[in-house]
Scaffold this active site. Structure first.
Site, PDB file in Angstrom:
ATOM      1  N   GLU A  99       0.837  -1.197   0.000  1.00  0.00           N
ATOM      2  CA  GLU A  99       0.000   0.000   0.000  1.00  0.00           C
ATOM      3  C   GLU A  99       0.874   1.250   0.000  1.00  0.00           C
ATOM      4  O   GLU A  99       1.817   1.375   0.778  1.00  0.00           O
ATOM      5  CB  GLU A  99      -0.884  -0.005   1.257  1.00  0.00           C
ATOM      6  CG  GLU A  99      -1.713   1.252   1.449  1.00  0.00           C
ATOM      7  CD  GLU A  99      -2.386   1.304   2.814  1.00  0.00           C
ATOM      8  OE1 GLU A  99      -3.347   2.072   2.959  1.00  0.00           O
ATOM      9  OE2 GLU A  99      -1.938   0.570   3.731  1.00  0.00           O
ATOM     10  N   LYS A 133      -9.750   2.527  -2.726  1.00  0.00           N
ATOM     11  CA  LYS A 133     -10.138   1.916  -1.463  1.00  0.00           C
ATOM     12  C   LYS A 133     -11.550   2.354  -1.068  1.00  0.00           C
ATOM     13  O   LYS A 133     -11.847   3.553  -0.993  1.00  0.00           O
ATOM     14  CB  LYS A 133      -9.130   2.299  -0.375  1.00  0.00           C
ATOM     15  CG  LYS A 133      -9.361   1.618   0.970  1.00  0.00           C
ATOM     16  CD  LYS A 133      -8.277   2.024   1.962  1.00  0.00           C
ATOM     17  CE  LYS A 133      -8.452   1.307   3.301  1.00  0.00           C
ATOM     18  NZ  LYS A 133      -7.398   1.718   4.262  1.00  0.00           N
ATOM     19  N   CYS A 193      -5.263  -2.665   2.916  1.00  0.00           N
ATOM     20  CA  CYS A 193      -5.069  -2.556   4.357  1.00  0.00           C
ATOM     21  C   CYS A 193      -6.303  -2.960   5.141  1.00  0.00           C
ATOM     22  O   CYS A 193      -6.683  -4.127   5.195  1.00  0.00           O
ATOM     23  CB  CYS A 193      -4.641  -1.122   4.691  1.00  0.00           C
ATOM     24  SG  CYS A 193      -4.093  -0.891   6.404  1.00  0.00           S
TER      25      CYS A 193
END
Length: 554
Positions: free
Chosen positions: A271, A344, A395
């Site tokens: 990430e 995301k 994440c």
């Protein structure tokens, strides 16, 4: 009376600490199967308000111990003084403990008003409330109870039907049966019934799981590719410092070239490993010329090595009225073309956005400058590599079962979890994140490639088996094979149906308990026949602790 109350407080606190120690990295997972027994003693014969209070204390102790890493993050990386940094930890633990209090208070209310045994009400209430915690009010499903069993592959395979929520229910059921057998609060018939049900469930779960693990590990794959997991180990303190960007970028370039010499089919960076603004197109404002240069170098790296690269990078949103950023994953082809990107969806509360900004924004922005600037994505993207369709989880997203299963339902063959766990230092958080990622593969039977900046990077098989795991804080490139199969689990199709049914049953039971208490309810009469020797509900009592007249208080 004061000594009795003190004993109950100590029982609740010890229960919470024991449960916290069952999670990684303490890994005392066996403790979870009896961790709630002290709490059940503490709430015996107490009023609803006291039940909530003792259960809240249990949750508070559990979350303070298991989420201690939050103080490390706030102090080390947000620059907050230690005494102030502990306040968000206490606040979060106190809020999460409310769910524990509500679960036990609701279960006890139904048990006492309808005469339904605890080994039925407590697992259902716990599962329902734990599921609600995953999306309301801010969505923080960290450490569901079922995660403690993530290394017991045979036991957890039935999560392909129920999700992690079913494993949570089984562990809670085990706790309640142990308590009721030891304390003698139920009749002999009820004890035999609960022990028999527990034996059947455990045997069925282990038997099915043993067969399923063997079947999955020996099944013929539909395809396979070699992936290079690059763990750059860039310290969080320098990650976004422009002065260190050349060295950080060179780390990933060198490791990628090394991986290409070993003929990897896909190179994965963590990430935000590309610590510069990477836009889909080449048009950059003049003030971002340096970012455009790094973009060109990354595309040239893919062409030079002849390998596709999947990486995380921030991207800029330039709207008519606002400027924001995305936490984004890109796939660049071996020819140096941007094949696509994924934004995301599930952002980190108080990390990437501020919930209820009108209420919290002023205070939080004074602690950590720049919070609340991230824009959530709206849809999953499937990238194709060597015939496999890849879905990316960035994440925190690996904590959300439904988000993962929707990607699999839409066709993902392999999950790729890119993350930066440097925020947590050497605490238990990276280990807890890994455990939760493993449960996503069990639920969907889809393999996962997990690539972290500072660790833990790993390959997770469809059974949840973790292999090729890296150590924390080492610079390393692992090249592993990943095989996939075009199989979809029941959970991938129906989602959180088990948890939703538990929630529905809890709401229905609460309504019934309010309207038709005990002998007035047909449900109560049926339950009483199951939990007594003479057809009448037996009044709960615990020999070890004094009884009170408030047992049936609504």
């Amino acid at each position: 009376m004061r000594s009795n109350a003190l004993i109950r407080v100590l029982l609740a606190l010890s229960s919470g600490i024991a449960l916290a120690l069952a999670f990684p990295k303490f890994e005392l997972s066996q403790v979870a199967w009896i961790a709630f027994v002290p709490l059940l003693y503490a709430i015996a014969d107490r009023s609803p308000r006291e039940v909530f209070g003792y259960a809240w204390l249990q949750g508070l102790a559990c979350y303070l111990v298991s989420l201690y890493w939050l103080e490390i993050t706030m102090h080390t990386f947000a620059g907050v003084a230690p005494l102030i940094a502990v306040l968000p930890l206490i606040a979060l633990a106190a809020v999460l403990a409310v769910y524990t209090g509500l679960a036990f208070m609701a279960a006890e209310y139904v048990t006492r008003r309808l005469g339904i045994a605890r080994f039925i009400t407590v697992p259902i209430a716990w599962t329902a409330v734990e599921w609600v915690r995953s999306f309301f009010p801010i969505g923080f499903p960290w450490n569901p109870l079922g995660n403690v069993a993530y290394r017991n592959l045979a036991l957890i395979q039935f999560a392909e039907f129920t999700g992690v929520w079913g494993v949570s229910a089984l562990i809670m059921f085990f706790n309640v049966v142990v308590f009721e057998v030891i304390s003698g609060v139920q009749s002999r018939r009820a004890q035999v019934a609960s022990l028999s049900a527990l034996t059947v469930l455990m045997a069925a779960a282990l038997g099915f799981g043993t067969w399923r693990v063997h079947q999955l590990e020996h099944a013929q794959p539909a395809g396979e590719f070699r992936v290079a997991m690059i763990q750059g180990n860039i310290a969080q303190s320098i990650k976004w410092d422009p002065a260190f960007l050349p060295d950080s970028f060179k780390t990933y370039v060198d490791e990628s070239e090394k991986a290409a010499r070993h003929h990897a089919d896909l190179i994965v960076w963590p990430e935000a490993a590309a610590a510069f603004i990477f836009q889909p197109g080449a048009d950059y404002p003049a003030q971002l010329a340096m970012h455009a240069t790094y973009r060109s170098q990354l595309l040239d790296l893919a062409r030079r090595t002849g390998e596709p690269i999947l990486f995380g990078a921030p991207a800029l949103h330039l709207g008519d009225r606002e400027i924001g950023t995305y936490n984004r994953a890109y796939l660049v082809s071996a020819e140096g073309r941007v094949e696509g990107f994924y934004d995301k969806i599930q952002l980190v509360p108080f990390g990437e956005y501020v919930p209820m900004r009108a209420l919290f924004g002023y205070f939080v922005d004074k602690i950590v400058v720049g919070l609340g600037d991230m824009i959530p994505g709206t849809r999953q993207t499937l990238f194709e590599v060597k015939g496999a369709r890849l879905a990316v989880l960035i994440c925190y997203e690996s904590l959300f079962p439904d988000l993962t299963r929707r990607a699999v339902r839409d066709g993902a063959d392999v999950l790729v979890n890119i993350t930066n766990d440097a925020w947590y230092g050497a605490s238990s958080a990276p280990y807890q994140m890994l455990a939760q990622a493993a449960m996503r593969s069990v639920e969907t039977h889809v393999p996962m490639v997990r690539v972290a900046n500072t660790g833990i990077s790993a390959i997770i098989s469809p059974t949840g088996r973790i292999r090729a795991a890296t150590d924390l804080f080492v610079r390393r490139t692992e090249i592993e094979s990943v095989a996939w199969r075009p199989e979809r689990t029941v959970y991938a199709i129906v989602g959180d149906l088990f948890a939703e049914l538990c929630f529905g049953m809890l709401i229905a039971a609460l309504i019934a308990a309010r309207i038709w208490p005990r002998k007035q309810s047909p449900l109560a009469e049926f339950a009483a026949g199951l939990t007594s020797t003479n057809g009448h509900a037996r009044r709960a009592s615990v020999k070890q602790l004094p009884r009170t007249s408030r047992l049936h208080e609504p």
